[in-house]
Design a protein around this motif. Structure first.
Motif, short mmCIF file in Angstrom:
data_model
loop_
_atom_site.label_atom_id
_atom_site.label_comp_id
_atom_site.label_asym_id
_atom_site.label_seq_id
_atom_site.Cartn_x
_atom_site.Cartn_y
_atom_site.Cartn_z
N THR A 1 4.06 35.48 17.04
CA THR A 1 2.87 35.91 17.78
C THR A 1 1.71 36.08 16.82
OG1 THR A 1 4.29 37.08 19.35
CG2 THR A 1 1.95 37.67 19.33
N CYS A 2 0.62 35.44 17.10
CA CYS A 2 -0.54 35.50 16.21
C CYS A 2 -1.14 36.91 16.21
CB CYS A 2 -1.58 34.48 16.67
SG CYS A 2 -2.94 34.29 15.49
N ALA A 3 -1.53 37.35 15.04
CA ALA A 3 -2.12 38.68 14.89
C ALA A 3 -3.53 38.73 15.47
CB ALA A 3 -2.15 39.07 13.42
N VAL A 4 -3.88 39.89 16.00
CA VAL A 4 -5.26 40.16 16.41
C VAL A 4 -5.90 40.95 15.27
CG1 VAL A 4 -6.75 41.29 18.09
CG2 VAL A 4 -4.59 40.25 18.84
N ASN B 1 21.87 39.57 15.68
CA ASN B 1 21.19 38.66 16.61
C ASN B 1 19.67 38.71 16.51
OD1 ASN B 1 20.43 41.00 17.98
ND2 ASN B 1 22.13 40.86 19.45
N ARG B 2 19.13 39.50 15.56
CA ARG B 2 17.71 39.57 15.27
C ARG B 2 16.88 40.24 16.37
NH1 ARG B 2 16.94 40.05 10.73
NH2 ARG B 2 14.85 39.13 10.72
N THR B 3 17.55 40.81 17.38
CA THR B 3 16.84 41.52 18.44
C THR B 3 16.15 42.76 17.87
OG1 THR B 3 18.45 40.79 20.08
CG2 THR B 3 17.11 42.71 20.66
N VAL B 4 14.94 43.02 18.35
CA VAL B 4 14.24 44.26 17.99
C VAL B 4 14.85 45.39 18.81
CG1 VAL B 4 12.04 45.48 17.94
CG2 VAL B 4 12.13 43.03 17.37
N LEU B 5 15.58 46.26 18.14
CA LEU B 5 16.29 47.36 18.81
C LEU B 5 15.39 48.55 19.07
CD1 LEU B 5 19.55 47.28 16.64
CD2 LEU B 5 19.20 46.23 18.89
N GLY B 6 14.35 48.70 18.25
CA GLY B 6 13.46 49.84 18.42
C GLY B 6 12.11 49.57 17.79
N CYS B 7 11.08 50.14 18.39
CA CYS B 7 9.71 50.05 17.86
C CYS B 7 9.11 51.45 17.86
CB CYS B 7 8.87 49.11 18.72
SG CYS B 7 7.14 48.99 18.21
N HIS B 8 8.53 51.85 16.73
CA HIS B 8 7.99 53.20 16.59
C HIS B 8 6.62 53.12 15.94
CE1 HIS B 8 12.07 54.44 17.59
NE2 HIS B 8 12.47 53.56 16.69
N ILE B 9 5.64 53.74 16.56
CA ILE B 9 4.25 53.67 16.11
C ILE B 9 3.71 55.09 16.00
CG2 ILE B 9 1.92 52.85 16.62
CD1 ILE B 9 3.23 50.67 18.37
N ARG C 1 6.81 40.88 7.00
CA ARG C 1 7.71 39.75 6.73
C ARG C 1 9.02 40.16 6.06
NH1 ARG C 1 5.26 37.80 10.11
NH2 ARG C 1 3.82 36.03 10.02
N SER C 2 8.98 41.20 5.23
CA SER C 2 10.17 41.59 4.46
C SER C 2 10.64 42.98 4.85
CB SER C 2 9.87 41.57 2.96
OG SER C 2 9.44 40.30 2.56
N LYS D 1 12.93 39.52 16.15
CA LYS D 1 11.93 39.71 15.10
C LYS D 1 11.14 38.42 14.88
CE LYS D 1 9.84 41.69 11.58
NZ LYS D 1 8.98 40.60 11.11
N GLU D 2 11.81 37.29 14.95
CA GLU D 2 11.13 36.02 14.75
C GLU D 2 10.11 35.74 15.86
OE1 GLU D 2 13.86 36.47 11.90
OE2 GLU D 2 14.37 36.56 14.04
#
Length: 452
Positions: A432-435, A396-404, A447-448, A426-427
Motif C-alpha cells: 500500500t502506497c504511503a500518504v 502466515n504473515r497475517t497482521v495479528l495486531g495493530c497498536h497506535i 520494513r525490518s 504484512k506484505e
C-alpha cells in the motif's frame, strides 16, 4: 392472533436496546414496547462516550495557543470557562436524548418511562404498577460505575457525576488505572485541574499492549499528571473543605475532589432474574449464549449487562444480531473477534487484534514498531512522541495486531481495523502506497522487524 401484548419488550433505552427495538419494529413489523427508568441514550449518550469526547475536545485547546505562536500566529492565552462549556454540553445531551425518543416514536415503538422487572418468562412489571406481556424480552440495562469498598467512599464521585459538577475543582485525585481513569486524568489536566492518579498495578491500562501503554504513561507524566503506581486509598475523610486521603504507599493530601474510576457493574440487580433461573456470572453479569439468549428461552440480554465487550458499537451489533436471529429467521451469532477500540488519552491510543504479549504466547511472531516525534508538534518545539506498531505471524504473515499511540489514533485505528479484520498480511500493508507526509504512513513503510 398473539396472546401477548407485544412481540418484543425491551428493558433499557440505551444504544443497544433502542437499535434493537426500532429495527425490530420498522424493518420486521413486530409490535415492540420499551421501558427506560432514566434518560434515553444510556451510558454512551448521557453519561459516557459523547460527553466525554466533548470534554476531550475542550481539553485539547489549552495547548493550541502556544502551538499557534510557534507557527507564527499572534494569539494570546485565554481562560477556560467550565460554565459556558458545561451548559452547551448539557444542551447537546438533551438534544440527543430527543433524537433517541423521536427515533422510537417514528418506528412505532411504545415507550414507558418506568423501571421494568421480570415477573415471569413473558411478563414484565413496570414501576407504574402496570404489567405487560411479550413473546420475547430483551434486557439491555447497561452498567454503572462503582466505588471502592472502604469507609467514607461516598465522599468521592464517579464518572456519572463528572458531567454535572457545578465548578471544576482545583485539585483532583483519580483512583484507578483503566481507560476511564486515564482518559479523565488527561481531560481534567487539560482543563487546568491539578491531577493525581493512584493505581494498584505496576502500569496503567492493564490488558493493552505493554509498549503502547508504556508510552501513554510516559506522555501523561511529561504533561504533569502525578502518577503513583502500586498505590490505593488507605483512608479518606472530610477535612478542611476537601477530602483528605492517605495512600497505601504513604502520601497524604487534601483534594478538592476524589474521583473513583475503579470499575463498573452490570445493572442486573433486583430485576427478578434469579427467581426465573437466569444464570448470573461474575459481578452480576447475565450469562448468555452466542445468540445473546439466557437460560430462559424467551429472555435475551445484550450490551454491558452481559459484561462481554463493553463498548457501545458492540452493544448495537449485538442488538442487530438478536433481531436477525429472532425476527429475521437468520440465526446470527455475535462476532466479538478483532474489535477496534480507542482510549482517548493525550495522546490517544488505538488498538485492534492481539497485543504483542498475547501473540507471543500463541505463536512465533515478528514485531514492527517505531516511535518518533510527529512533524506538527516537533516544529512547535514539543517533545511529544507517537508510536506505530504491527504484530505479525511468522507462519502466515497475517497482521495479528495493530497498536497506535498518537493524536487522532482513534480515527486511524478504524481504518487499520478493516485491514486486520480482513486478514491482511504484512506484505499487503507494504504494497500500500504511503500518504506523505503523515504519521500513519509508518504503518506501511516499516520494513525490518525490531524483534522476532
Amino acid at each position: 392472533m398473539s396472546n401477548f401484548d407485544y412481540d418484543l419488550f425491551v428493558i433499557g433505552g440505551g444504544s443497544g436496546g433502542v437499535r434493537a427495538a426500532r429495527v425490530a419494529a420498522s424493518e420486521y413489523g413486530v409490535k415492540v414496547g420499551l421501558a427506560e427508568e432514566d434518560r434515553y441514550g444510556g451510558t454512551c449518550v448521557i453519561r459516557g462516550c459523547v460527553p466525554k469526547k466533548l470534554m476531550v475536545f475542550a481539553s485539547g485547546y489549552g495547548e493550541m495557543t502556544q502551538d499557534a505562536r510557534d507557527y507564527g500566529w499572534d494569539v494570546q492565552d485565554g481562560a477556560f470557562d467550565w460554565h459556558v462549556f458545561s451548559g452547551k454540553m448539557r444542551a447537546e445531551l438533551d438534544r440527543l436524548e430527543g433524537v433517541y425518543r423521536r427515533l422510537l416514536d417514528g418506528s412505532g415503538v411504545e415507550k414507558f418511562d418506568a423501571r421494568a422487572t421480570l415477573k415471569d418468562a413473558h411478563t414484565v412489571t413496570l414501576s407504574t404498577g402496570e404489567e405487560k406481556t411479550a413473546k420475547h424480552i430483551l434486557i439491555a440495562t447497561g452498567g454503572r460505575p462503582v466505588r471502592l469498598d472502604l469507609p467514607n467512599a461516598d465522599l468521592g464521585i464517579v464518572s456519572d457525576d463528572i458531567f454535572h459538577l457545578d465548578d471544576l475543582p482545583r485539585t483532583m485525585l483519580i483512583v484507578g488505572g483503566g481507560y476511564i481513569a486515564c482518559e479523565f486524568a488527561c481531560i481534567l489536566h487539560g482543563l487546568g485541574v491539578e491531577v493525581t492518579l493512584f493505581y494498584r498495578g505496576g502500569q496503567i491500562l492493564n490488558g493493552f499492549d505493554d509498549e503502547a501503554r508504556g508510552l501513554v504513561a510516559e506522555q501523561m507524566r511529561a504533561r504533569g499528571i502525578k502518577m503513583h503506581s502500586g498505590t490505593n486509598i488507605l483512608e479518606m475523610e472530610d477535612r478542611d473543605g476537601g477530602t483528605w486521603v492517605k495512600g497505601t504507599t504513604g502520601p497524604e493530601k487534601i483534594y478538592d475532589k476524589v474521583f473513583f474510576a475503579t470499575g463498573r457493574k452490570p445493572n442486573s440487580d433486583n430485576m427478578g432474574l434469579e427467581a426465573l433461573g437466569i444464570a448470573m456470572g461474575r459481578n452480576g453479569a447475565i450469562e448468555v449464549n452466542e445468540y445473546s439468549q439466557t437460560g430462559v428461552p424467551s429472555v435475551y440480554a445484550i450490551g454491558d449487562v452481559t459484561d462481554r465487550v463493553n463498548l457501545t458499537p458492540v452493544a448495537i451489533r449485538e442488538g442487530m444480531a438478536f433481531v436477525k436471529t429472532v425476527f429475521g429467521g437468520e440465526p446470527t451469532p455475535v462476532d466479538h473477534d478483532l474489535i477496534p477500540s480507542a482510549v482517548f488519552t493525550q495522546p490517544e491510543m488505538g488498538t485492534v487484534g492481539m497485543t504483542e504479549e498475547e501473540a507471543r504466547a500463541q505463536e512465533e511472531i515478528e514485531v514492527y514498531s517505531t516511535t518518533f516525534k510527529p512533524m506538527q508538534s516537533a516544529f512547535a518545539g514539543r517533545d511529544d512522541r507517537v508510536m506505530m506498531k504491527l504484530v505479525v505471524s511468522k507462519e502466515n504473515r497475517t497482521v495479528l495486531g495493530c497498536h497506535i499511540v498518537a493524536p487522532q489514533a482513534g480515527e486511524m485505528i478504524q481504518m487499520a481495523g478493516i485491514a486486520v479484520k480482513m486478514g491482511a498480511t504484512k506484505e499487503q500493508f507494504d504494497q500500500t502506497c504511503a500518504v506523505h507526509p503523515t504519521m500513519s504512513e509508518e504503518l506501511v513503510t516499516m520494513r525490518s522487524p525490531v524483534r522476532s
